[in-house]
Structure formats: C-alpha cells, structure tokens
Write a protein that holds these residues in place. Sequence first.
Motif, PDB file in Angstrom:
ATOM      1  N   PHE A  70       0.822  -1.207   0.000  1.00 29.10           N
ATOM      2  CA  PHE A  70       0.000   0.000   0.000  1.00 29.10           C
ATOM      3  C   PHE A  70       0.861   1.264   0.000  1.00 29.10           C
ATOM      4  O   PHE A  70       0.505   2.269  -0.630  1.00 29.10           O
ATOM      5  CB  PHE A  70      -0.943   0.009   1.207  1.00 29.10           C
ATOM      6  CG  PHE A  70      -2.102  -0.925   1.061  1.00 29.10           C
ATOM      7  CD1 PHE A  70      -2.913  -0.876  -0.056  1.00 29.10           C
ATOM      8  CD2 PHE A  70      -2.396  -1.853   2.041  1.00 29.10           C
ATOM      9  CE1 PHE A  70      -3.984  -1.748  -0.208  1.00 29.10           C
ATOM     10  CE2 PHE A  70      -3.464  -2.723   1.912  1.00 29.10           C
ATOM     11  CZ  PHE A  70      -4.261  -2.671   0.782  1.00 29.10           C
ATOM     12  N   ILE A  71       1.974   1.227   0.695  1.00 28.51           N
ATOM     13  CA  ILE A  71       2.855   2.401   0.714  1.00 28.51           C
ATOM     14  C   ILE A  71       3.438   2.637  -0.685  1.00 28.51           C
ATOM     15  O   ILE A  71       3.488   3.778  -1.170  1.00 28.51           O
ATOM     16  CB  ILE A  71       3.963   2.217   1.759  1.00 28.51           C
ATOM     17  CG1 ILE A  71       3.361   2.193   3.173  1.00 28.51           C
ATOM     18  CG2 ILE A  71       4.995   3.341   1.654  1.00 28.51           C
ATOM     19  CD1 ILE A  71       4.334   1.769   4.251  1.00 28.51           C
ATOM     20  N   PHE A  72       3.847   1.557  -1.351  1.00 25.31           N
ATOM     21  CA  PHE A  72       4.378   1.692  -2.712  1.00 25.31           C
ATOM     22  C   PHE A  72       3.310   2.222  -3.660  1.00 25.31           C
ATOM     23  O   PHE A  72       3.594   3.095  -4.492  1.00 25.31           O
ATOM     24  CB  PHE A  72       4.887   0.335  -3.198  1.00 25.31           C
ATOM     25  CG  PHE A  72       5.490   0.372  -4.579  1.00 25.31           C
ATOM     26  CD1 PHE A  72       6.756   0.900  -4.791  1.00 25.31           C
ATOM     27  CD2 PHE A  72       4.785  -0.113  -5.676  1.00 25.31           C
ATOM     28  CE1 PHE A  72       7.309   0.949  -6.069  1.00 25.31           C
ATOM     29  CE2 PHE A  72       5.321  -0.060  -6.944  1.00 25.31           C
ATOM     30  CZ  PHE A  72       6.590   0.466  -7.141  1.00 25.31           C
ATOM     31  N   MET A  73       2.098   1.716  -3.540  1.00 26.17           N
ATOM     32  CA  MET A  73       1.011   2.196  -4.390  1.00 26.17           C
ATOM     33  C   MET A  73       0.812   3.699  -4.230  1.00 26.17           C
ATOM     34  O   MET A  73       0.697   4.450  -5.213  1.00 26.17           O
ATOM     35  CB  MET A  73      -0.288   1.462  -4.041  1.00 26.17           C
ATOM     36  CG  MET A  73      -1.502   1.937  -4.822  1.00 26.17           C
ATOM     37  SD  MET A  73      -3.043   1.155  -4.287  1.00 26.17           S
ATOM     38  CE  MET A  73      -3.283   1.957  -2.704  1.00 26.17           C
ATOM     39  N   GLY A  74       0.782   4.161  -2.968  1.00 22.26           N
ATOM     40  CA  GLY A  74       0.576   5.583  -2.721  1.00 22.26           C
ATOM     41  C   GLY A  74       1.683   6.447  -3.282  1.00 22.26           C
ATOM     42  O   GLY A  74       1.421   7.505  -3.870  1.00 22.26           O
ATOM     43  N   TYR A  75       2.925   5.991  -3.128  1.00 17.65           N
ATOM     44  CA  TYR A  75       4.036   6.799  -3.624  1.00 17.65           C
ATOM     45  C   TYR A  75       4.089   6.817  -5.151  1.00 17.65           C
ATOM     46  O   TYR A  75       4.447   7.832  -5.747  1.00 17.65           O
ATOM     47  CB  TYR A  75       5.354   6.301  -3.036  1.00 17.65           C
ATOM     48  CG  TYR A  75       5.680   6.964  -1.720  1.00 17.65           C
ATOM     49  CD1 TYR A  75       6.118   8.284  -1.681  1.00 17.65           C
ATOM     50  CD2 TYR A  75       5.513   6.294  -0.522  1.00 17.65           C
ATOM     51  CE1 TYR A  75       6.393   8.907  -0.480  1.00 17.65           C
ATOM     52  CE2 TYR A  75       5.782   6.917   0.695  1.00 17.65           C
ATOM     53  CZ  TYR A  75       6.219   8.218   0.705  1.00 17.65           C
ATOM     54  OH  TYR A  75       6.481   8.842   1.891  1.00 17.65           O
ATOM     55  N   VAL A  76       3.745   5.716  -5.796  1.00 16.93           N
ATOM     56  CA  VAL A  76       3.700   5.710  -7.262  1.00 16.93           C
ATOM     57  C   VAL A  76       2.669   6.724  -7.761  1.00 16.93           C
ATOM     58  O   VAL A  76       2.933   7.516  -8.685  1.00 16.93           O
ATOM     59  CB  VAL A  76       3.374   4.302  -7.789  1.00 16.93           C
ATOM     60  CG1 VAL A  76       2.998   4.349  -9.276  1.00 16.93           C
ATOM     61  CG2 VAL A  76       4.557   3.369  -7.587  1.00 16.93           C
ATOM     62  N   LEU A  77       1.496   6.745  -7.137  1.00 14.23           N
ATOM     63  CA  LEU A  77       0.450   7.660  -7.570  1.00 14.23           C
ATOM     64  C   LEU A  77       0.821   9.121  -7.314  1.00 14.23           C
ATOM     65  O   LEU A  77       0.498  10.003  -8.113  1.00 14.23           O
ATOM     66  CB  LEU A  77      -0.862   7.321  -6.866  1.00 14.23           C
ATOM     67  CG  LEU A  77      -1.514   6.004  -7.314  1.00 14.23           C
ATOM     68  CD1 LEU A  77      -2.667   5.632  -6.392  1.00 14.23           C
ATOM     69  CD2 LEU A  77      -2.017   6.126  -8.748  1.00 14.23           C
ATOM     70  N   SER A  84       9.890   5.935  -5.177  1.00 16.57           N
ATOM     71  CA  SER A  84       8.810   5.159  -4.565  1.00 16.57           C
ATOM     72  C   SER A  84       9.353   3.954  -3.817  1.00 16.57           C
ATOM     73  O   SER A  84       8.913   3.648  -2.695  1.00 16.57           O
ATOM     74  CB  SER A  84       7.817   4.702  -5.644  1.00 16.57           C
ATOM     75  OG  SER A  84       7.262   5.807  -6.328  1.00 16.57           O
ATOM     76  N   ALA A  85      10.317   3.248  -4.430  1.00 13.87           N
ATOM     77  CA  ALA A  85      10.886   2.057  -3.788  1.00 13.87           C
ATOM     78  C   ALA A  85      11.662   2.419  -2.524  1.00 13.87           C
ATOM     79  O   ALA A  85      11.548   1.742  -1.489  1.00 13.87           O
ATOM     80  CB  ALA A  85      11.781   1.311  -4.778  1.00 13.87           C
ATOM     81  N   ARG A  86      12.463   3.485  -2.597  1.00 12.81           N
ATOM     82  CA  ARG A  86      13.247   3.893  -1.426  1.00 12.81           C
ATOM     83  C   ARG A  86      12.334   4.322  -0.273  1.00 12.81           C
ATOM     84  O   ARG A  86      12.566   3.946   0.886  1.00 12.81           O
ATOM     85  CB  ARG A  86      14.194   5.043  -1.800  1.00 12.81           C
ATOM     86  CG  ARG A  86      15.396   4.617  -2.626  1.00 12.81           C
ATOM     87  CD  ARG A  86      16.295   5.816  -2.927  1.00 12.81           C
ATOM     88  NE  ARG A  86      17.477   5.426  -3.687  1.00 12.81           N
ATOM     89  CZ  ARG A  86      18.602   4.977  -3.149  1.00 12.81           C
ATOM     90  NH1 ARG A  86      18.684   4.854  -1.821  1.00 12.81           N
ATOM     91  NH2 ARG A  86      19.631   4.645  -3.906  1.00 12.81           N
ATOM     92  N   GLN A  87      11.326   5.126  -0.570  1.00  8.29           N
ATOM     93  CA  GLN A  87      10.410   5.575   0.480  1.00  8.29           C
ATOM     94  C   GLN A  87       9.627   4.409   1.071  1.00  8.29           C
ATOM     95  O   GLN A  87       9.374   4.354   2.283  1.00  8.29           O
ATOM     96  CB  GLN A  87       9.453   6.630  -0.075  1.00  8.29           C
ATOM     97  CG  GLN A  87      10.105   7.943  -0.445  1.00  8.29           C
ATOM     98  CD  GLN A  87      10.685   8.649   0.767  1.00  8.29           C
ATOM     99  OE1 GLN A  87      10.141   8.588   1.856  1.00  8.29           O
ATOM    100  NE2 GLN A  87      11.818   9.303   0.576  1.00  8.29           N
ATOM    101  N   THR A  88       9.249   3.471   0.215  1.00  5.95           N
ATOM    102  CA  THR A  88       8.527   2.289   0.691  1.00  5.95           C
ATOM    103  C   THR A  88       9.385   1.485   1.657  1.00  5.95           C
ATOM    104  O   THR A  88       8.917   1.046   2.725  1.00  5.95           O
ATOM    105  CB  THR A  88       8.108   1.408  -0.496  1.00  5.95           C
ATOM    106  OG1 THR A  88       7.219   2.148  -1.336  1.00  5.95           O
ATOM    107  CG2 THR A  88       7.410   0.141  -0.012  1.00  5.95           C
TER     108      THR A  88
END
Length: 442
Positions: free
Chosen positions: A68-75, A279-283
Amino acid sequence: MSTDAIALTMFGAMMALLITGQRMFGIIGFVAMVAAILLWGDRGGYDLAFAQSIKLMGWFPLLTLPMFIFMGYVLSESRLADDLYRMFHVWFGPVPGGLAIGTILLMVLISAMNGLSVAGMAIGATIALPELLKRSYDKQMVTGVIQAGSSLGILVPPSVVLVLYAMIARQPVGKLWLAGVLPGLMMAGLFILYIWFRCKLQPQLGPVLSEAERASVTRREKLRLLTAGLLPVGIFLVMMVPFVTGYVRLVESSVIGALAATVAAILKGRMTWEVFETSARQTLAISCMFMWIILAALAFGAVFDGLRAVDALKGLFLEDLGLNRWHILILMQATFLLMGTFLDDTAMLVIVAPLYVPLVDALGFDLIWYGVLYTITTQIAYMTPPFGYNLFLMRAMAPPEVSLGDIYRSIIPFVGVMIIALGLVIAFPEIAMWLPDTLYSQ
C-alpha cells in the motif's frame, strides 16, 4: 518493587529518554529489554525479544504495508493526483467554496490510495494550496482545509495506522478498515457542509469561479478531465472490490493495488526511473520504520502482560477511583489529546497500547470500535495547538505569507467538527460497526 512502581518507572524512563531525540522504536524497545532483563534475567530478556521477532515475522497481513505504501508513492510521485485536482477544480468551481470542497474530496481519494496523513498534506500543500491562494481564497480557510483533509489518511482505508493498531490489538485488519469507512466519509461530509455553509454566508472566503473561466472550459474538456481524474478511483475499486466481496484476501488485494498503480503510471507515460526509485526507497524506509515500531510495541506489551499491569490499572480506575467504564473511556481519549501535542500517532499508540487495549477489552468495549475512536482522537490531537503534529508540517510547506498564527486560527473550526464526529461515533457505535458486522456476517 510493586507492579505499579515498575510500570511507572518504565513510563518515566521512556518519557525521559524522549527528550534525547532518539528514535521512538529504539527508546521503547530499550526500556522493554532493560525491564525484562532486570525482572527475569538475561535469558528471560533475550527470549522476550526473540519471541516477539518470531511473532512479527509470522504475521502474514504485515505484507500489506509495503504494497500500500508503494502504491501511494507511485500515484503521488507520478503526479496522477494532479489530474484529479484539475477535475475537482473544473466541476466544483461554480459552488461557494467549491475548490475547497474539491480539495477535501481530493484528500479522501489520496487517503484511499496511500494510508498516510503526511502524503495528503504534501499533495494538498503542493497542488491545492497555491491554486486556492491564487484564486483569492482566504488563507486561514485553505490552510485549515488542507490540514483537516490530510488527517483523513489515518482513518480512511487502507490506513497504515490501523494496520499497526491491528497488530498490537490482535484484531483483523480488514474489519478495522471497514470500520473506518463510514466515520471517515461522515467526517469528510461534515467538513464539506461546514465549508459550503461558511462560504455561503461569507462569499469572500471561497469565491466561485468567474463566468469567463467557466465558459473557457468546454463540455468535452470537462468529460476528458472526469475520465482522467477518475483513474485513481478506478485503481482503488480494482483493489478493494475483490477484497470486500471475498474473492481475494487482504495481502492479495494490496498486491493488486500496487500493480494497478504501476500499470496506470506506465500507460500514462509517467513511470520514469526516478519515480520508481523514489517510490521504492520511500517504501523501504517507511516499512522498516513500522516494523521496528511494531516489534518495540510487542516487547513493551509483553513486559506489561508479565507484570499484570492491566489488572492493577483496572483496579485503580474501577475500585480505588470508583469510575465507571464510560468515564475511563473519556479519560483515555483525553490522554491521547494531551500526548498528541508532542507525539505522532504511532508513538502514542505504542506507548499506551500495552495498557489501554487490554483495559478496553476488560471493560467490555469492542476493540474494533475503539480502534476507530483512537484514530479520530489522534486526528484531533494532530491539529490541536500549541504543538499539534500537522500544524508544524503545514508551516513547513506553506508559503511565507501564511504565518503560524494563521495556521493556529485556521484549525479551530475544523477541530470542532472533528469533536462532533467523535461524539457521534461514541454515541452511535453502529456508524463504525455496521459495515464490518454486515460484510463479515455473510
């Protein structure tokens, strides 16, 4: 030393260590380990840490966090939310306070895509705030709107905070998310009613779009924006509908959401290497942080279970002080408001969950319902002066013309609306419980 004295010593040590500025999970885990070693020896302390680590690694729903965190950052990093706000800008422009109302709706959808309040704050401050100020919206009104709307991120599913609560309270994440849906939408609806009514009485606070601006947007452009803006809504539905209908489990649903967001970004031509890497790093960073917090909370709670501190606290409230269970509930919520002036939501939960969650269960309250109460109270604490967490986030992101005094004043009416929402959920638990009870009884 008595159980009460040990518990007070642990809390006192933890609060004293907070002043050092060290990581919250490190402080809580350190206090738990030192207490365990002093109480049960070296082997007992090591066994405690090992047992909680195994428990954490064995909790399958924890896999939803990075998805879910990755999804949010991608968007957010691919700027798909820009289309969404442009859609609200065009469709709600003729309504008094329409752009502010569109901002609240934007925040609801961002919450449904990310689960973190800071994401809504960042998007609102970078996309909505400049647009609203440019169109002569009152600066106190708009800063209050963005702060209030961003707080929905920890209530509307997929809330990451509710995942953390589920782990500590040993409750199903799916039920907690469903319990947050109606209260979250109700609160958003109350925000919208307040904005519309206030701007209707004082049009200068939220002026409508001019006739020339409305005429410049053709019907075809409106429909194009509607299609582009509803893409994030489609991603959310693709993710949640199979889960709610029982076709997939929670983890599979989170994977669908992450894949759908990635595919949408690729199809729109916005999935660059920079977007993917950020996105990957933040996730990774946020997921690791939450895992350490959960591990520290489990260790702290295990020590309190061994001390039977909950029984001592229950005896203090019910027997020594003679409080009934509703008085105790209100007292617990008041402590969240107090702690929220200097702690974030996860820190508050980790500090008090070992005591409050078992106490709530012992008093006969539903732990799913209480999770919603905790989350709403945290939202209020986030925005309560003088040290509310969101106040300083807003100050860091706002332009220079918005002062800290403006931010403090802006939030007062929205805090009042949230207190009304909290009172409604306390008085009518069905607001939170109807949806999970209905879907899980099938």
